[in-house]
Design an enzyme around this catalytic site. Structure first.
Site, PDB file in Angstrom:
ATOM      1  N   TYR A   2      15.900  41.442  -5.230  1.00  0.00           N
ATOM      2  CA  TYR A   2      17.252  41.985  -5.215  1.00  0.00           C
ATOM      3  C   TYR A   2      17.902  41.491  -3.936  1.00  0.00           C
ATOM      4  O   TYR A   2      17.258  40.800  -3.140  1.00  0.00           O
ATOM      5  CB  TYR A   2      17.259  43.514  -5.286  1.00  0.00           C
ATOM      6  CG  TYR A   2      16.141  44.209  -4.547  1.00  0.00           C
ATOM      7  CD1 TYR A   2      16.139  44.288  -3.153  1.00  0.00           C
ATOM      8  CD2 TYR A   2      15.071  44.777  -5.225  1.00  0.00           C
ATOM      9  CE1 TYR A   2      15.122  44.914  -2.464  1.00  0.00           C
ATOM     10  CE2 TYR A   2      14.040  45.411  -4.558  1.00  0.00           C
ATOM     11  CZ  TYR A   2      14.069  45.476  -3.171  1.00  0.00           C
ATOM     12  OH  TYR A   2      13.048  46.105  -2.495  1.00  0.00           O
ATOM     13  N   ASP A  43       1.707  50.235   3.135  1.00  0.00           N
ATOM     14  CA  ASP A  43       2.547  49.138   2.647  1.00  0.00           C
ATOM     15  C   ASP A  43       3.280  48.541   3.837  1.00  0.00           C
ATOM     16  O   ASP A  43       4.045  49.232   4.514  1.00  0.00           O
ATOM     17  CB  ASP A  43       3.543  49.683   1.619  1.00  0.00           C
ATOM     18  CG  ASP A  43       4.585  48.660   1.188  1.00  0.00           C
ATOM     19  OD1 ASP A  43       4.187  47.645   0.595  1.00  0.00           O
ATOM     20  OD2 ASP A  43       5.794  48.890   1.438  1.00  0.00           O
ATOM     21  N   ASP A  61       6.105  46.293   5.349  1.00  0.00           N
ATOM     22  CA  ASP A  61       7.394  45.698   5.013  1.00  0.00           C
ATOM     23  C   ASP A  61       7.927  44.984   6.258  1.00  0.00           C
ATOM     24  O   ASP A  61       8.836  45.465   6.933  1.00  0.00           O
ATOM     25  CB  ASP A  61       8.359  46.792   4.541  1.00  0.00           C
ATOM     26  CG  ASP A  61       9.653  46.231   3.979  1.00  0.00           C
ATOM     27  OD1 ASP A  61       9.828  44.998   4.019  1.00  0.00           O
ATOM     28  OD2 ASP A  61      10.491  47.014   3.523  1.00  0.00           O
TER      29      ASP A  61
END
Length: 403
Positions: free
Chosen positions: A243, A164, A166
């Site tokens: 968020y 993943d 990021d």
């Protein structure tokens, strides 16, 4: 939006009695203690199957320093766990981020597959603090190839099912010391293409599919600086960081992750989770590959004016706070009143001077329904140690599992 690597974060799904108030002023915008679709969740449904999409949880490596270990995660509620974070070394290769705790953490994490054989684990690279070398990694064919090969070597060595990325953020944003270039936009696509190529080649040897995902920004600026339609084919899914839509960097108190926009008069910018999701969908990113982020933390603001129940007020100080901390020390405590924004579907606490924006079972219920209504790929949470008893995780699992 800012995704800090050392977040400590948030909320609640235990059944509780809520009191409904109708305010004469702003009654269309505010409701105190409003009961919602998941404000009371039966604990008897622990074995119900997740019927809707993915439920991805980030586990932060540093949680081990606070004695929260992978073995304490309720793995029955998750489809994927992302281990955060690996770093990028000076040779532009993937490397352990916390070598003092990573090997044991990773061993415990992967042992969860014995309990849940369908669980997938991924190594997450970068984050807010460690995105500085991504631009260099993506810059040339040689650097992309080297990094992609190191990703394959890393996940095979440590037993992960994928990687993943990021990257916070391509082209601009993130820490001021980060490398950044205008060509990051195109190079990010090429980097993902190369990693996908290497993962697929290894997958043929191992007779399995290795996952490639990203964590993506929730604002228009991010979407404008990546090639969503071009990267989508290389990704299994994208974790949308819906968020930190408001936070400690603002000048006034506000809601951390409002689901919907509202009609309030505000001294600062307006945004919402819905807006972020629609921005990605309008850019032709596939809905089924979009996994919507939900915070398990909140923000506490101090020295807040009592006006407007603390909302949209200047503050003296602010910090991140986990849901566990909120539940233990603030929720249902003397002097604190819970409010719920009936338009934005988000709660906050206020005691006259302290304002806390957070997530709870009721707001998660609304977000679960939104995910299903948009036919999204599922939900992601940052991060699991902030809800160690699994109350918010249960709320999300229950919400996504509804028919």
């Amino acid at each position: 939006m800012k995704k800090y690597i050392m977040r400590t974060g948030i909320l609640a799904v235990s059944a509780f009695m809520l009191i409904i108030f109708s305010w004469q002023n702003n009654k269309d915008a505010f409701a105190e203690n409003e009961a919602g679709p998941s404000s009371q969740i039966p604990k008897t449904e622990e074995t119900s199957a997740l019927k809707t999409g993915k439920l991805v949880g980030y586990y932060a490596a540093w949680s081990a320093y606070s004695n929260f270990y992978p073995s304490q995660i309720d793995v029955s509620k998750l489809t994927h766990i992302n281990y955060a974070f690996a770093n990028i070394d000076s040779d532009l290769k993937l490397t352990l981020g916390y070598p003092d705790v990573d090997p044991e953490n990773i061993r415990k994490l992967n042992s969860l597959k014995e309990t849940n054989p369908d669980l997938k684990t991924l190594i997450s690279v970068g984050g807010w603090n460690w995105s500085g070398r991504f631009s260099d990694v993506a810059l040339t064919g040689e650097s992309r190839n080297r990094f992609a090969e190191s990703c394959v070597e890393f996940i095979v060595k440590y037993g992960f099912d994928g990687v993943d990325l990021d990257w916070e953020y391509p082209v601009s944003g993130g820490l001021t010391a980060n490398g950044r270039r205008p060509e990051d936009k195109q190079n990010f696509t090429l980097l993902l293409q190369k990693i996908r190529e290497k993962l697929d080649a290894r997958g043929i040897l191992d007779q399995k599919h290795y996952l490639l995902t990203i964590a993506g920004g929730a604002d228009r600026s991010y979407v404008d600086k990546v090639e969503l339609t071009k990267i989508a084919p290389y990704l299994d899914y994208a974790n949308l960081m819906t968020y930190d839509l408001h936070g400690t960097w603002d000048t006034h108190t506000d809601l951390l992750a409002p689901l919907y926009p509202n009609s309030d008069s505000s001294p600062q910018y307006k945004t919402s989770v819905e807006q972020a999701v629609n921005t990605w969908l309008d850019a032709s990113f596939p809905a089924e590959k979009l996994v919507m982020g939900i915070p398990f933390y909140g923000y506490l603001y101090s020295s807040v004016s009592p006006s407007n129940r603390g909302m949209y007020q200047k503050f003296g100080g602010a910090n991140s706070i986990s849901y566990e901390d909120i539940k233990t020390n603030y929720l249902n405590k003397s002097g604190y009143t819970r409010f719920f924004h009936s338009q934005s579907k988000a709660p906050w606490l206020f005691n006259g001077t302290i304002f806390i924006s957070y997530e709870d079972g009721q707001s998660i219920g609304y977000k679960s329904e939104f995910i299903k209504s948009k036919n999204l790929g599922g939900a992601m949470v940052w991060e699991l140690s902030q809800d160690p008893k699994g109350e918010l995780l249960f709320a999300l699992y229950h919400g996504l599992g509804k028919q």
